[in-house]
Design a protein around this motif. Structure first.
Motif, PDB file in Angstrom:
ATOM      1  N   SER A 192       0.270  -0.345  65.516  1.00 21.64           N
ATOM      2  CA  SER A 192       1.710   0.240  64.662  1.00 21.64           C
ATOM      3  C   SER A 192       2.541  -0.911  64.345  1.00 21.64           C
ATOM      4  O   SER A 192       3.167  -0.672  63.388  1.00 21.64           O
ATOM      5  CB  SER A 192       2.576   1.244  65.588  1.00 21.64           C
ATOM      6  OG  SER A 192       3.075   0.675  66.606  1.00 21.64           O
ATOM      7  N   LEU A 193       2.564  -1.826  64.922  1.00 22.71           N
ATOM      8  CA  LEU A 193       3.531  -3.034  64.629  1.00 22.71           C
ATOM      9  C   LEU A 193       3.149  -3.649  63.200  1.00 22.71           C
ATOM     10  O   LEU A 193       4.215  -4.014  62.553  1.00 22.71           O
ATOM     11  CB  LEU A 193       3.558  -4.174  65.449  1.00 22.71           C
ATOM     12  CG  LEU A 193       4.264  -4.006  66.887  1.00 22.71           C
ATOM     13  CD1 LEU A 193       4.214  -5.268  67.806  1.00 22.71           C
ATOM     14  CD2 LEU A 193       5.612  -3.239  66.725  1.00 22.71           C
ATOM     15  N   ARG A 194       2.017  -3.502  62.831  1.00 23.24           N
ATOM     16  CA  ARG A 194       1.542  -3.867  61.388  1.00 23.24           C
ATOM     17  C   ARG A 194       2.461  -3.132  60.194  1.00 23.24           C
ATOM     18  O   ARG A 194       2.665  -3.429  59.193  1.00 23.24           O
ATOM     19  CB  ARG A 194       0.118  -3.893  61.066  1.00 23.24           C
ATOM     20  CG  ARG A 194      -0.542  -2.683  61.036  1.00 23.24           C
ATOM     21  CD  ARG A 194      -2.140  -2.715  60.834  1.00 23.24           C
ATOM     22  NE  ARG A 194      -2.906  -1.734  60.857  1.00 23.24           N
ATOM     23  CZ  ARG A 194      -3.200  -0.912  59.722  1.00 23.24           C
ATOM     24  NH1 ARG A 194      -2.800  -1.428  58.552  1.00 23.24           N
ATOM     25  NH2 ARG A 194      -3.873   0.066  60.060  1.00 23.24           N
ATOM     26  N   HIS A 195       2.412  -1.479  60.761  1.00 21.71           N
ATOM     27  CA  HIS A 195       3.056  -0.618  59.782  1.00 21.71           C
ATOM     28  C   HIS A 195       4.570  -0.992  59.653  1.00 21.71           C
ATOM     29  O   HIS A 195       5.336  -0.921  58.645  1.00 21.71           O
ATOM     30  CB  HIS A 195       2.937   0.653  60.235  1.00 21.71           C
ATOM     31  CG  HIS A 195       1.483   1.128  60.357  1.00 21.71           C
ATOM     32  ND1 HIS A 195       0.482   0.926  59.317  1.00 21.71           N
ATOM     33  CD2 HIS A 195       0.820   1.425  61.318  1.00 21.71           C
ATOM     34  CE1 HIS A 195      -0.733   1.374  59.567  1.00 21.71           C
ATOM     35  NE2 HIS A 195      -0.352   1.868  60.906  1.00 21.71           N
ATOM     36  N   LEU A 196       5.348  -1.415  60.925  1.00 21.40           N
ATOM     37  CA  LEU A 196       6.574  -1.883  60.976  1.00 21.40           C
ATOM     38  C   LEU A 196       6.705  -3.103  60.082  1.00 21.40           C
ATOM     39  O   LEU A 196       7.720  -3.015  59.260  1.00 21.40           O
ATOM     40  CB  LEU A 196       7.101  -2.234  62.356  1.00 21.40           C
ATOM     41  CG  LEU A 196       8.405  -2.750  62.558  1.00 21.40           C
ATOM     42  CD1 LEU A 196       9.378  -1.992  62.003  1.00 21.40           C
ATOM     43  CD2 LEU A 196       8.547  -2.891  64.048  1.00 21.40           C
ATOM     44  N   LEU A 235       5.197   4.018  53.542  1.00 24.11           N
ATOM     45  CA  LEU A 235       4.109   4.416  54.642  1.00 24.11           C
ATOM     46  C   LEU A 235       3.733   5.640  54.505  1.00 24.11           C
ATOM     47  O   LEU A 235       4.394   6.543  53.718  1.00 24.11           O
ATOM     48  CB  LEU A 235       4.772   4.265  56.031  1.00 24.11           C
ATOM     49  CG  LEU A 235       5.618   2.815  56.236  1.00 24.11           C
ATOM     50  CD1 LEU A 235       6.130   2.875  57.761  1.00 24.11           C
ATOM     51  CD2 LEU A 235       4.425   1.718  56.132  1.00 24.11           C
ATOM     52  N   ASP A 236       2.624   6.065  54.862  1.00 19.56           N
ATOM     53  CA  ASP A 236       2.021   7.430  54.854  1.00 19.56           C
ATOM     54  C   ASP A 236       2.297   8.071  55.991  1.00 19.56           C
ATOM     55  O   ASP A 236       2.858   7.528  57.091  1.00 19.56           O
ATOM     56  CB  ASP A 236       0.577   7.432  54.285  1.00 19.56           C
ATOM     57  CG  ASP A 236      -0.272   6.777  55.256  1.00 19.56           C
ATOM     58  OD1 ASP A 236       0.149   6.216  56.220  1.00 19.56           O
ATOM     59  OD2 ASP A 236      -1.566   6.468  54.680  1.00 19.56           O
ATOM     60  N   TYR A 237       1.592   9.258  56.265  1.00 23.82           N
ATOM     61  CA  TYR A 237       1.823  10.164  57.437  1.00 23.82           C
ATOM     62  C   TYR A 237       1.076   9.186  58.666  1.00 23.82           C
ATOM     63  O   TYR A 237       1.557   9.179  59.829  1.00 23.82           O
ATOM     64  CB  TYR A 237       1.328  11.446  57.411  1.00 23.82           C
ATOM     65  CG  TYR A 237       1.142  12.190  58.819  1.00 23.82           C
ATOM     66  CD1 TYR A 237       2.214  12.789  59.270  1.00 23.82           C
ATOM     67  CD2 TYR A 237       0.078  12.239  59.393  1.00 23.82           C
ATOM     68  CE1 TYR A 237       2.065  13.406  60.204  1.00 23.82           C
ATOM     69  CE2 TYR A 237      -0.150  12.853  60.460  1.00 23.82           C
ATOM     70  CZ  TYR A 237       1.093  13.389  61.127  1.00 23.82           C
ATOM     71  OH  TYR A 237       0.806  14.233  62.470  1.00 23.82           O
ATOM     72  N   GLY A 238      -0.077   8.722  58.485  1.00 26.78           N
ATOM     73  CA  GLY A 238      -0.657   8.159  59.425  1.00 26.78           C
ATOM     74  C   GLY A 238      -0.165   6.998  60.185  1.00 26.78           C
ATOM     75  O   GLY A 238       0.060   6.704  61.272  1.00 26.78           O
ATOM     76  N   ALA A 239       0.523   6.258  59.271  1.00 31.23           N
ATOM     77  CA  ALA A 239       1.422   4.992  59.671  1.00 31.23           C
ATOM     78  C   ALA A 239       2.581   5.470  60.342  1.00 31.23           C
ATOM     79  O   ALA A 239       3.037   5.084  61.616  1.00 31.23           O
ATOM     80  CB  ALA A 239       1.942   4.110  58.435  1.00 31.23           C
ATOM     81  N   PHE A 240       3.417   6.415  60.121  1.00 27.71           N
ATOM     82  CA  PHE A 240       4.751   7.052  60.512  1.00 27.71           C
ATOM     83  C   PHE A 240       4.204   7.824  61.867  1.00 27.71           C
ATOM     84  O   PHE A 240       4.950   7.513  63.013  1.00 27.71           O
ATOM     85  CB  PHE A 240       5.184   8.027  59.820  1.00 27.71           C
ATOM     86  CG  PHE A 240       6.174   7.668  58.789  1.00 27.71           C
ATOM     87  CD1 PHE A 240       7.214   6.504  59.192  1.00 27.71           C
ATOM     88  CD2 PHE A 240       5.984   7.661  57.215  1.00 27.71           C
ATOM     89  CE1 PHE A 240       8.281   6.115  58.093  1.00 27.71           C
ATOM     90  CE2 PHE A 240       6.961   7.119  56.353  1.00 27.71           C
ATOM     91  CZ  PHE A 240       8.016   6.387  56.844  1.00 27.71           C
ATOM     92  N   HIS A 241       3.002   8.315  62.018  1.00 29.26           N
ATOM     93  CA  HIS A 241       2.565   8.681  63.106  1.00 29.26           C
ATOM     94  C   HIS A 241       2.312   7.926  64.349  1.00 29.26           C
ATOM     95  O   HIS A 241       2.732   8.127  65.429  1.00 29.26           O
ATOM     96  CB  HIS A 241       1.105   9.921  62.922  1.00 29.26           C
ATOM     97  CG  HIS A 241       0.792  10.711  64.163  1.00 29.26           C
ATOM     98  ND1 HIS A 241      -0.098  10.190  65.154  1.00 29.26           N
ATOM     99  CD2 HIS A 241       1.303  11.908  64.588  1.00 29.26           C
ATOM    100  CE1 HIS A 241      -0.140  11.036  66.159  1.00 29.26           C
ATOM    101  NE2 HIS A 241       0.653  12.176  65.677  1.00 29.26           N
ATOM    102  N   ALA A 242       1.580   6.819  63.866  1.00 25.34           N
ATOM    103  CA  ALA A 242       1.369   5.744  64.909  1.00 25.34           C
ATOM    104  C   ALA A 242       2.665   5.135  65.506  1.00 25.34           C
ATOM    105  O   ALA A 242       2.894   4.851  66.515  1.00 25.34           O
ATOM    106  CB  ALA A 242       0.400   4.802  64.175  1.00 25.34           C
ATOM    107  N   LEU A 243       3.554   4.948  64.596  1.00 22.59           N
ATOM    108  CA  LEU A 243       4.701   4.286  65.039  1.00 22.59           C
ATOM    109  C   LEU A 243       5.650   5.267  65.793  1.00 22.59           C
ATOM    110  O   LEU A 243       5.803   4.914  66.974  1.00 22.59           O
ATOM    111  CB  LEU A 243       5.552   4.041  63.835  1.00 22.59           C
ATOM    112  CG  LEU A 243       5.428   2.630  62.943  1.00 22.59           C
ATOM    113  CD1 LEU A 243       6.077   2.767  61.550  1.00 22.59           C
ATOM    114  CD2 LEU A 243       5.852   1.522  64.025  1.00 22.59           C
ATOM    115  N   MET A 244       5.520   6.711  65.604  1.00 20.85           N
ATOM    116  CA  MET A 244       6.323   7.588  66.402  1.00 20.85           C
ATOM    117  C   MET A 244       5.573   7.740  67.818  1.00 20.85           C
ATOM    118  O   MET A 244       6.204   7.778  68.733  1.00 20.85           O
ATOM    119  CB  MET A 244       6.299   9.020  65.750  1.00 20.85           C
ATOM    120  CG  MET A 244       7.207   9.008  64.232  1.00 20.85           C
ATOM    121  SD  MET A 244       9.037   8.372  64.599  1.00 20.85           S
ATOM    122  CE  MET A 244       8.849   6.559  63.860  1.00 20.85           C
TER     123      MET A 244
END
Length: 496
Positions: A90-94, A103-112
């Motif tokens: 998830s850090l790559r999305h951050l 960011l899309d839902y998948g990225a936010f979901h991984a972060l959350m």
């Protein structure tokens, strides 16, 4: 490594302490502020490492902060495993968000998911909160973030409908209407399971104020039991873990003093959806020193609340209200609780602005619930309060949550007086709230400020404008020093 309790309160952040020259630190290359995974059987925690160069800690010991100790469910001397944590995808999305990517839902979901599991350090969390602030989330991202927050936690369901809720976006000291709206609405037979937050940037959150009157740290089972008995509750949302990622983010937003619109919308609505609410009234105070300062900003926030709410299946009704000055007299958990009790008990000295505001909001909730016809909700709320049914329901709610308490009183206080005669022309919401916080609120429940004047009131030289309350002389002096540097917290214009 043998477990040892450090007896250090690091709030919700797990921290561990190891000797710099211990075999594990040397073999694994653990540096100060590194994130490490500590394992006790089936229990594990990701913690920040602080290295120690002192004999108070032995080479084969690992000392744990209170937060880490609680998660690991450990005892003194128990052997623990310590290792490097796995790399987080998830850090790559951050990092992408920090550089401005959408960011899309998948990225936010991984972060959350990783945030809810407390796999991210406070440095990562601060970077995420900052990268999303200042209008850096568009509407689609806000919806995706809200959905992700909901999906990584539990979601309650209730057997009856409608399930009502109410929220205030904040920024208005003393605006503790929830403790009045919930018993009024519940006394009218409408289901209202209310989870509330502790203060993020204010001198008191609803949960802080309610906690001076009754326990609020209830788990989901206890919360259900209260709602089944009373048709409502007023509990701390952080204890029921319904939107756990949001609870972790709030921990970082508090010291950063950040509460951006998109994160506010996602935070509020994820909690409402998770608790099983179907219809939500949102109080949006608007004023020059409130959180929302203009009609344009209020309309933009209202549009976001309605749009995101509809996307996740919530009916949201924003209500724009007067945010030009604090509500009631008390600013701080116990002081606000005393205002609430005065209104519920129909005392002659109860703050009328708090009473009228609560009746307005309760009436709107009753109309949304179909319990009152359009335009008649205020009168139904008023009858419920004046007949004593709201007080009886509140007392019963407190008993169901563990027993009613008497709010504490601070031992130290000092009035702040008018330097000249005249008329009160401005009360700065933000600065009087800061003064209350410097006095110790909400950390010290009895601390805060009591406001003695309203806009338009005539005052004489030397007349008290507000009184500061503190648990210690040092905190009182600290708050007074700030007030003396801010002479226009309550502005008085001389007669011409």
């Amino acid at each position: 490594m043998r477990a040892r309790r450090a007896h250090i309160d690091t709030y919700q952040q797990a921290v561990v302490y190891m000797r710099s020259d211990c075999d594990v630190c040397r073999a694994e290359g653990f540096e100060a502020q590194a994130q490490v995974e500590v394992i006790n059987g089936q229990h594990r925690v990701l913690a920040i490492l602080h290295r120690v160069d002192s004999d108070w800690l032995h080479h084969d010991e690992i000392a744990l902060s209170d937060a880490a100790w609680k998660v690991l469910k450990v005892h003194e001397g128990v052997p623990l495993r310590v290792r490097h944590p796995q790399m987080l995808e998830s850090l790559r999305h951050l990092r992408a968000k920090v550089y401005g990517a959408r960011l899309d839902y998948g990225a936010f979901h991984a972060l959350m998911q990783d945030i809810a599991a407390q796999r991210l350090t406070d440095l990562h969390l601060a970077a995420f909160v900052t990268a999303c602030a200042g209008g850096r989330l568009d509407m689609d991202e806000t919806i995706a973030l809200t959905r992700a927050m909901i999906d990584v936690g539990e979601r309650l369901q209730w057997p009856t409908a409608p399930v009502m809720d109410k929220h205030c976006v904040g920024g208005l000291p003393g605006n503790r209407t929830t403790l009045l709206v919930v018993p009024i609405v519940a006394a009218c037979g409408v289901l209202m399971p209310k989870t509330s937050s502790r203060a993020i940037t204010s001198p008191a959150g609803t949960a802080d104020t309610m906690e001076t009157l009754a326990p609020v740290t209830l788990d989901v089972t206890a919360m259900r039991r209260v709602v089944e008995r009373e048709g409502a509750c007023i509990v701390w949302g952080g204890a029921v873990q319904l939107s756990p990622a949001d609870d972790v983010l709030i921990r970082v937003e508090r010291p950063l003093d950040l509460d951006s619109d998109a994160q506010l919308v996602a935070s509020v609505l994820s909690k409402k959806a998770a608790v099983g609410s179907q219809k939500v009234l949102v109080d949006v105070p608007v004023g020059p020193t409130a959180k929302v300062r203009s009609a344009e900003a209020a309309q933009s926030l209202a549009h976001a609340l309605v749009t995101v709410g509809a996307a996740i299946g919530l009916e949201v009704e924003p209500l724009l209200t007067d945010g030009s000055q604090p509500v009631g007299r008390g600013i701080g958990p116990a002081l606000e609780a005393m205002d609430v009790l005065a209104v519920l008990e129909r005392r002659h000295d109860a703050p009328q602005d708090l009473r009228e505001r609560a009746l307005l909001l309760a009436g709107a909730v009753l109309e949304m619930a179909g319990k009152a016809a359009p335009g008649e909700g205020f009168l139904l709320a008023q009858r419920t309060l004046d007949e004593g049914r709201a007080l009886a329901k509140f007392v019963s709610l407190c008993d169901a949550q563990g027993g009613m308490r008497v709010p504490p009183v601070a031992p130290y206080f000092a009035p702040v007086t008018a330097a000249r005669p005249g008329v009160v022309t401005q009360i700065d919401n933000r600065r009087i709230a800061r003064a209350a916080k410097l006095a110790g609120a909400p950390r010290d429940p009895a601390a805060g400020a009591t406001l003695h004047v309203r806009l338009g009131d005539p005052v004489e030289r030397g007349q008290p404008l507000f009184t500061l309350h503190a648990d210690t002389p040092g905190e009182l002096r600290y708050a007074l020093d700030y007030v003396h540097q801010q002479p226009s917290i309550v502005a008085v214009k001389e007669h011409t």
